[in-house]
Structures are given as C-alpha cells and as structure tokens.
Design a protein around this motif. Structure first.
Motif, PDB file in Angstrom:
ATOM      1  N   LEU A  62       0.830  -1.197   0.000  1.00 36.03           N
ATOM      2  CA  LEU A  62       0.000   0.000   0.000  1.00 36.03           C
ATOM      3  C   LEU A  62       0.872   1.257   0.000  1.00 36.03           C
ATOM      4  O   LEU A  62       0.603   2.226  -0.728  1.00 36.03           O
ATOM      5  N   TYR A  63       1.927   1.229   0.801  1.00 38.20           N
ATOM      6  CA  TYR A  63       2.866   2.361   0.830  1.00 38.20           C
ATOM      7  C   TYR A  63       3.521   2.547  -0.538  1.00 38.20           C
ATOM      8  O   TYR A  63       3.665   3.683  -1.015  1.00 38.20           O
ATOM      9  N   ASP A  64       3.913   1.448  -1.171  1.00 37.19           N
ATOM     10  CA  ASP A  64       4.591   1.525  -2.469  1.00 37.19           C
ATOM     11  C   ASP A  64       3.706   2.183  -3.516  1.00 37.19           C
ATOM     12  O   ASP A  64       4.170   3.037  -4.285  1.00 37.19           O
ATOM     13  N   VAL A  65       2.429   1.788  -3.567  1.00 40.02           N
ATOM     14  CA  VAL A  65       1.557   2.371  -4.588  1.00 40.02           C
ATOM     15  C   VAL A  65       1.193   3.814  -4.242  1.00 40.02           C
ATOM     16  O   VAL A  65       1.053   4.661  -5.138  1.00 40.02           O
ATOM     17  N   MET A  66       1.059   4.113  -2.943  1.00 40.53           N
ATOM     18  CA  MET A  66       0.815   5.506  -2.564  1.00 40.53           C
ATOM     19  C   MET A  66       2.011   6.380  -2.932  1.00 40.53           C
ATOM     20  O   MET A  66       1.848   7.513  -3.404  1.00 40.53           O
ATOM     21  N   VAL A  98      -0.823  10.355  -3.741  1.00 42.39           N
ATOM     22  CA  VAL A  98      -0.693  10.477  -2.285  1.00 42.39           C
ATOM     23  C   VAL A  98       0.764  10.744  -1.877  1.00 42.39           C
ATOM     24  O   VAL A  98       1.046  11.115  -0.742  1.00 42.39           O
ATOM     25  N   ARG A  99       1.667  10.579  -2.804  1.00 47.45           N
ATOM     26  CA  ARG A  99       3.090  10.764  -2.499  1.00 47.45           C
ATOM     27  C   ARG A  99       3.322  12.133  -1.860  1.00 47.45           C
ATOM     28  O   ARG A  99       2.896  13.159  -2.370  1.00 47.45           O
ATOM     29  N   SER A 100       4.018  12.142  -0.725  1.00 48.89           N
ATOM     30  CA  SER A 100       4.269  13.382   0.004  1.00 48.89           C
ATOM     31  C   SER A 100       5.339  13.155   1.058  1.00 48.89           C
ATOM     32  O   SER A 100       5.663  12.025   1.415  1.00 48.89           O
ATOM     33  N   TYR A 101       5.852  14.266   1.579  1.00 47.65           N
ATOM     34  CA  TYR A 101       6.808  14.186   2.679  1.00 47.65           C
ATOM     35  C   TYR A 101       6.149  13.591   3.922  1.00 47.65           C
ATOM     36  O   TYR A 101       6.768  12.837   4.672  1.00 47.65           O
ATOM     37  N   THR A 102       4.860  13.908   4.133  1.00 48.07           N
ATOM     38  CA  THR A 102       4.143  13.368   5.286  1.00 48.07           C
ATOM     39  C   THR A 102       4.039  11.850   5.196  1.00 48.07           C
ATOM     40  O   THR A 102       4.261  11.143   6.186  1.00 48.07           O
ATOM     41  N   LEU A 103       3.714  11.344   4.018  1.00 49.90           N
ATOM     42  CA  LEU A 103       3.652   9.891   3.814  1.00 49.90           C
ATOM     43  C   LEU A 103       4.998   9.246   4.126  1.00 49.90           C
ATOM     44  O   LEU A 103       5.077   8.260   4.875  1.00 49.90           O
ATOM     45  N   GLU A 104       6.058   9.814   3.603  1.00 54.04           N
ATOM     46  CA  GLU A 104       7.392   9.225   3.792  1.00 54.04           C
ATOM     47  C   GLU A 104       7.840   9.322   5.241  1.00 54.04           C
ATOM     48  O   GLU A 104       8.381   8.370   5.804  1.00 54.04           O
ATOM     49  N   ILE A 133       4.898   6.987   7.480  1.00 53.76           N
ATOM     50  CA  ILE A 133       4.601   5.598   7.148  1.00 53.76           C
ATOM     51  C   ILE A 133       5.861   4.754   6.962  1.00 53.76           C
ATOM     52  O   ILE A 133       5.894   3.587   7.384  1.00 53.76           O
ATOM     53  N   LYS A 134       6.883   5.320   6.368  1.00 54.76           N
ATOM     54  CA  LYS A 134       8.105   4.536   6.145  1.00 54.76           C
ATOM     55  C   LYS A 134       8.674   3.997   7.456  1.00 54.76           C
ATOM     56  O   LYS A 134       8.968   2.792   7.563  1.00 54.76           O
ATOM     57  N   PRO A 135       8.838   4.822   8.496  1.00 58.41           N
ATOM     58  CA  PRO A 135       9.302   4.271   9.785  1.00 58.41           C
ATOM     59  C   PRO A 135       8.312   3.276  10.395  1.00 58.41           C
ATOM     60  O   PRO A 135       8.710   2.269  10.978  1.00 58.41           O
ATOM     61  N   TYR A 136       7.031   3.575  10.275  1.00 60.63           N
ATOM     62  CA  TYR A 136       5.974   2.716  10.835  1.00 60.63           C
ATOM     63  C   TYR A 136       6.075   1.295  10.297  1.00 60.63           C
ATOM     64  O   TYR A 136       5.866   0.321  11.038  1.00 60.63           O
ATOM     65  N   SER A 151       2.170  12.162  23.517  1.00 61.87           N
ATOM     66  CA  SER A 151       2.685  11.234  22.509  1.00 61.87           C
ATOM     67  C   SER A 151       2.826  11.946  21.170  1.00 61.87           C
ATOM     68  O   SER A 151       2.120  12.914  20.885  1.00 61.87           O
ATOM     69  N   PHE A 152       3.740  11.444  20.331  1.00 61.63           N
ATOM     70  CA  PHE A 152       3.876  12.006  18.998  1.00 61.63           C
ATOM     71  C   PHE A 152       2.647  11.681  18.166  1.00 61.63           C
ATOM     72  O   PHE A 152       2.038  10.608  18.306  1.00 61.63           O
ATOM     73  N   VAL A 153       2.292  12.579  17.259  1.00 64.97           N
ATOM     74  CA  VAL A 153       1.082  12.413  16.464  1.00 64.97           C
ATOM     75  C   VAL A 153       1.152  11.170  15.580  1.00 64.97           C
ATOM     76  O   VAL A 153       0.118  10.563  15.266  1.00 64.97           O
ATOM     77  N   SER A 154       2.346  10.735  15.218  1.00 64.37           N
ATOM     78  CA  SER A 154       2.477   9.516  14.412  1.00 64.37           C
ATOM     79  C   SER A 154       2.129   8.264  15.207  1.00 64.37           C
ATOM     80  O   SER A 154       1.923   7.190  14.635  1.00 64.37           O
ATOM     81  N   ASN A 155       1.998   8.392  16.535  1.00 60.26           N
ATOM     82  CA  ASN A 155       1.547   7.262  17.348  1.00 60.26           C
ATOM     83  C   ASN A 155       0.095   6.896  17.067  1.00 60.26           C
ATOM     84  O   ASN A 155      -0.386   5.834  17.494  1.00 60.26           O
ATOM     85  N   LEU A 156      -0.617   7.758  16.341  1.00 57.85           N
ATOM     86  CA  LEU A 156      -1.986   7.439  15.943  1.00 57.85           C
ATOM     87  C   LEU A 156      -2.039   6.171  15.096  1.00 57.85           C
ATOM     88  O   LEU A 156      -3.102   5.575  14.926  1.00 57.85           O
ATOM     89  N   LEU A 157      -0.908   5.748  14.567  1.00 61.46           N
ATOM     90  CA  LEU A 157      -0.831   4.518  13.776  1.00 61.46           C
ATOM     91  C   LEU A 157      -0.868   3.264  14.640  1.00 61.46           C
ATOM     92  O   LEU A 157      -1.001   2.148  14.119  1.00 61.46           O
ATOM     93  N   MET A 158      -0.763   3.418  15.938  1.00 62.05           N
ATOM     94  CA  MET A 158      -0.769   2.270  16.820  1.00 62.05           C
ATOM     95  C   MET A 158      -2.196   1.789  17.056  1.00 62.05           C
ATOM     96  O   MET A 158      -3.112   2.586  17.250  1.00 62.05           O
ATOM     97  N   GLN A 159      -2.373   0.477  17.051  1.00 66.71           N
ATOM     98  CA  GLN A 159      -3.704  -0.090  17.293  1.00 66.71           C
ATOM     99  C   GLN A 159      -4.263   0.365  18.640  1.00 66.71           C
ATOM    100  O   GLN A 159      -5.466   0.564  18.787  1.00 66.71           O
ATOM    101  N   ASP A 160      -3.386   0.531  19.614  1.00 69.67           N
ATOM    102  CA  ASP A 160      -3.830   0.954  20.951  1.00 69.67           C
ATOM    103  C   ASP A 160      -4.430   2.353  20.942  1.00 69.67           C
ATOM    104  O   ASP A 160      -5.095   2.748  21.908  1.00 69.67           O
ATOM    105  N   TYR A 161      -4.174   3.120  19.863  1.00 65.56           N
ATOM    106  CA  TYR A 161      -4.649   4.496  19.802  1.00 65.56           C
ATOM    107  C   TYR A 161      -5.965   4.646  19.059  1.00 65.56           C
ATOM    108  O   TYR A 161      -6.432   5.741  18.828  1.00 65.56           O
ATOM    109  N   ILE A 162      -6.572   3.521  18.674  1.00 68.65           N
ATOM    110  CA  ILE A 162      -7.929   3.580  18.140  1.00 68.65           C
ATOM    111  C   ILE A 162      -8.838   4.080  19.257  1.00 68.65           C
ATOM    112  O   ILE A 162      -8.806   3.558  20.379  1.00 68.65           O
TER     113      ILE A 162
END
Length: 293
Positions: free
Chosen positions: A203-207, A212-218, A221-224, A279-290
């Motif tokens: 999904l990341y590769d096609v984005m 959707v390609r952007s600095y925010t995506l990279e 999502i790349k570290p995630y 917490s950092f806003v990128s922590n929203l990617l964690m399942q615990d943050y649903i």
C-alpha cells in the motif's frame, strides 16, 4: 550577520535547540533561558551560550529576541513581561505557531518603543532545525524583512514573506491544517489495512508512486513499516492546538467550510482526553490508539 551580534533565545526545546545552535555556529552571541528540559540547555551552554534564569534577563545586552514557544497564550504571557524591556532598534522574531491577532497586538506594542516584531513560524522537524534546513513563513513589514532574513536565514534554507505581521501565522496554520489532516487520514488508512490483512508495504509503495506521495507519507509511514511509530516528532497536544487555531480561522473566513477542521480537532481532543497528549502524532498509527467510545 554583521547587523546583529547578540540574541536572546526563548524556548530552546525540541525545535528551538537546533535553531539556537545554528545561531551560535554563525558567530552570534546567544543567551538562553533555562528550559524545563535541561538537556538542550546544557548542550547549548557547552557550545558557548550564556544562561539566564529570569525571562527579563534574556534581553539584557542583546540586539533582540528569537522565541520558539508552545502556544499563543504563552507568547502573550511572555509579552506582558518583556514588551516594556524592548528599546528602539531592537527586534522580536517569534517562531511559535501562534495566532495572527496575538502577533499583531505585540507588534503594535513594540512599535510604540521603536522596536520590530515579526512572526516567522517554521516547517520541518528537529533534524532540519539542527541542519539549518527549515522553512520560515514570515509576516512583517516589508522594510523589516532584510533584518529578519539575516537572522532566520541562519537556520532556514527556504524563506517566504506572506505579508504584514500575522500573515506568517496564517500561512503556517493553513500548512498545518493540510499536514495534520494528512497524518490523521494516513493513520486511519493504514490501521484499516492492518485490520483487514492488507499488505501495508504494498500500500505504501503504490501511494508513493501516485497522487498520495508526500513528505508526510514518507516521514510517518516509512518508519511505521519497520515498527517505528515516532516518525513525526510532534505531539498530539501541539497538533490539537494548531487545529483549534486554524479552525477559528476557518470559522471566521470560510464558515461553510469549517466542518473538517472542527472534526480533525475533535479527533485529537479525544486522544488528549484519553491521556495521549504528550505522545507524537504519528503514534496514531498504533492499534492501541484507536479511540475508545
């Protein structure tokens, strides 16, 4: 920077440290105020920065002030203390993601003493700050821009003036509406992909190859994908503050289009209510943050 020799610096934290470091390395004498996080202050003093413990003292024997503070409310509090201390020819460059009305009010106050105020919030992160690779969004009088650029150009490689005082704040808030909105959308998309067993790398590769390609995506999502949820060194609480400010701006200027900014702020407010503000806003990617109902 022949015009400016001595600068006081307020807010040498996650972002401010790199900015103050660049100023020191340019040959400017920098005086820093003790910060709640002592580590960056210790590093700066080892590099030669002077240290003061009272806000008023940060202006003593300086040409002006650079500030990097948490929010407009604190900028206002600092102004109450420091505004009377500004003398003719001095300057205050505030890099806080603040409110335009706050900047305009302080600029009017400083002008009475013959001093200059500019709002110059930045985009980029702590790494870019240390490397002098930030982008500065400037609001100031045209005749003051040369002085402002001579200072912010030490830690910025992109500088744009958007108009008079307050316009830099507006531009930064609009920038953050898009960037923080994208962060929340990306978190939702990849959390859903994870739940449904979708190949997240694919999904990341096609984005990355499409619109959707952007600095925010990279950046996020790349570290995630490698298990690192700290790709964005920006707290949920700070993001909420920015979205609340920009929602006020949207309500005032585009009231029929403020639903999205209001909803995004609501989403982050729920995270803060559940104890995740630091917490950092990128922590929203964690399942615990649903969000829990």
């Amino acid at each position: 920077m022949a015009e400016v020799q001595k600068i006081g610096f307020l807010g040498a934290g996650l972002m401010g440290f790199g900015m103050a470091k660049c100023l020191l390395e340019s040959g400017v004498e920098v005086k820093v105020l003790q910060h709640r996080n002592p580590e960056p202050i210790i590093k700066l003093t080892k590099m030669g920065a002077g240290l003061v413990t009272r806000p008023k003292d940060v202006l003593l024997d300086t040409d002006g002030l650079v500030s990097c503070l948490p929010n407009a409310e604190i900028v206002d509090e600092v102004a109450e203390i420091l505004a009377p201390e500004f003398k003719t020819g001095m300057f205050w460059i505030d890099t806080t993601t603040s409110k335009p009305e706050t900047s305009k009010r302080i600029a009017d106050c400083l002008r009475e003493n013959g001093a200059i105020f500019a709002d110059a919030p930045v985009t980029g992160g702590p790494v870019q700050a240390v490397e002098g690779q930030l982008a500065s969004l400037v609001g100031c009088n045209q005749e003051d821009y040369h002085l402002v650029v001579s200072i912010i150009g030490v830690y910025s490689n992109v500088m744009r003036r958007f108009g008079g005082v307050g316009s830099g704040n507006i531009a930064k808030l609009l920038n953050n509406l898009v960037s923080q909105g994208m962060t929340i959308l990306l978190a939702d998309a990849f959390l859903c992909a994870e739940r449904k067993g979708i190949d997240r790398q694919a999904l990341y590769d096609v984005m990355s190859a499409g619109s959707v390609r952007s600095y925010t995506l990279e950046k996020i999502i790349k570290p995630y994908l490698s298990g690192d949820y700290d790709g964005s060194k920006f707290t949920i609480e700070n993001s909420l503050k920015d979205l609340r400010y920009v929602n006020e701006l949207m309500v005032e200027n585009l009231p029929g289009h403020a639903d999205l900014s209001e909803y995004l702020a609501h989403r982050l407010a729920k995270q803060v209510e559940q104890g995740r503000g630091n917490s950092f806003v990128s922590n929203l990617l964690m399942q615990d943050y649903i969000l829990r109902s």
